[in-house]
Design a protein around this motif. Structure first.
Motif: not given
Ligand code: ZN
Length: 408
Positions: A1-5, A45-47, A55-56
């Protein structure tokens, strides 16, 4: 899945780690990621990591241009809702008048109570909005606001309703606390007021969700330990958290009470001695210090250094209020704590982020880790220490709440 920002161009990303309050020596353990990036989705926060390690995939990328990022500050102690002003008191005090003389002349806290009681809800919100906005601009993404100028049950409820309306309007996250401030002037009225607090105010607050905690001012001129314990035990029965204003002028057992009832925090502590420092250091209760009061009133600074050396979890707040701390900057409160209370810059950041969140019982903010709220500040400069170094100007360029830029 893509992160938004994906936010890049972060010279240093500085954060405490873990949800638990940091005690003693561990308050100086900050994670500092150089040339960092942060991924955000759905307001969280995703990462977080070094830019080169990402790497996403991201739907969008924002380059901040090489400046420092820190978690959004948390102001765990304000009285931002009031009417009237205390400018006359200030002038009189600077000219040498005593606290008692100011009270006798019709000033002091009772004048704030009169003005606040006379104001409408709309007026209270209109007056509080720019104060909260100033704290937000200084980096505070979560701001606690107390009632406590009501001095009558209905007036306290009205203040809490004003805080609720403020929370809807403000871009900052507002946390409401009921403060049982000063007792009735007539000593004979005190037991009845305690009964009303326990029988009417606390049940109504719990039922309507008007606050998450009950705070009691324990002091010779305020509530006794016995009275405070009655109200705090009642609050806990209604599943509200508890806090205390204590040891500001005298140590009369408030710290010991706070530890005994499992208070989230005991705030002030300017007069705390070795026994009180040891008691709070051995507990999970956060010691919240308020350097603005020491600066404005000229009273001794709370023993921040001693508290940390003894193993306590220390937080810092502005105590924004008209009488004893007209301090409209959360960052400046941290800068004062470093200068006046003996905290290091690292400890100041932890005290104003993770530990301040813990002082409000909140575990989803005050740090930038996967899963936490994407509340953060972007500094003007590349070095995070500017946040506590700068005085009289704003080191904060942008403030983000829930992954959205609300200042800058
Ligand atoms: Zn206060």
């Amino acid at each position: 899945m893509k992160t938004e920002l994906l936010v890049t161009g972060i010279s240093e990303l500085v954060t405490a780690e873990g949800a638990a309050a940091r005690h003693g020596r561990s308050m100086s353990e900050l994670k500092i990621v150089k040339n960092a990036a942060m991924a955000i989705s759905g307001g969280r926060v995703d990462w977080v990591g070094a830019r080169g390690e990402w790497e996403g995939e991201a739907e969008a990328t924002l380059d901040l241009g090489g400046v420092a990022v820190l978690p959004g500050l948390v102001d765990p102690h304000t009285h931002a809702v009031w009417a009237g002003d205390r400018l006359g008191d200030f002038e009189a005090r600077v000219a040498g008048a005593t606290y008692e003389e100011i009270l006798l002349a019709g000033g002091g806290i009772r004048s704030t109570v009169r003005a606040t009681a006379a104001a409408t809800l709309e007026e209270l919100v209109r007056l509080a909005n720019p104060r909260v906005e100033a704290l937000l601009r200084s980096g505070a993404t979560t701001i606690e606001v107390k009632s406590g100028y009501g001095f009558a049950i209905a007036a306290e409820v009205a203040m809490l309703e004003a805080i609720a309306a403020l929370a809807v309007e403000s871009k900052a996250r507002i946390v409401a606390t009921v403060l049982i401030h000063l007792p009735p002037a007539d000593a004979a009225e005190r037991p009845r007021y305690v009964e009303q607090v326990c029988g009417e105010l606390i049940p109504e607050v719990a039922r309507r969700g008007l606050a998450t905690a009950v705070d009691v001012f324990v002091e010779r001129e305020a509530w006794s330990v016995v009275e405070a314990e009655q109200m705090l035990v009642c609050a806990k029965k209604h599943r509200l958290a508890v806090k205390l204003h204590s040891d500001q002028f005298h140590s009369i057992g408030g710290v010991e009470l706070g530890v005994r009832v499992g208070a989230l925090s005991v705030d002030h502590l300017e007069a705390a001695g070795e026994a009180q420092i040891a008691a709070i250091a051995a507990s999970e209760t956060v010691a919240t210090i308020l350097p603005g009061v020491s600066l404005h009133l000229g009273i001794p600074a709370a023993p921040g250094r001693k508290l940390i050396d003894a193993g306590a979890a220390v937080a810092v707040g502005t105590d924004l209020n008209p009488g004893s701390s007209p301090l409209f900057s959360c960052a400046a409160a941290l800068g004062l704590a470093v200068r006046m209370n003996g905290l290091t810059a690292q400890e100041g950041i932890v005290a104003g982020t993770l530990n301040a969140a813990c002082a409000l019982g909140l575990s989803d903010r005050g740090r930038l880790e996967a899963g936490c709220l994407a509340d953060f500040v972007v500094l003007r400069g590349a070095d995070w220490r500017e946040l506590v170094y700068v005085l009289g100007a704003n080191a904060v360029r942008e403030v983000w709440v829930g992954g959205r830029r609300v200042v800058g």
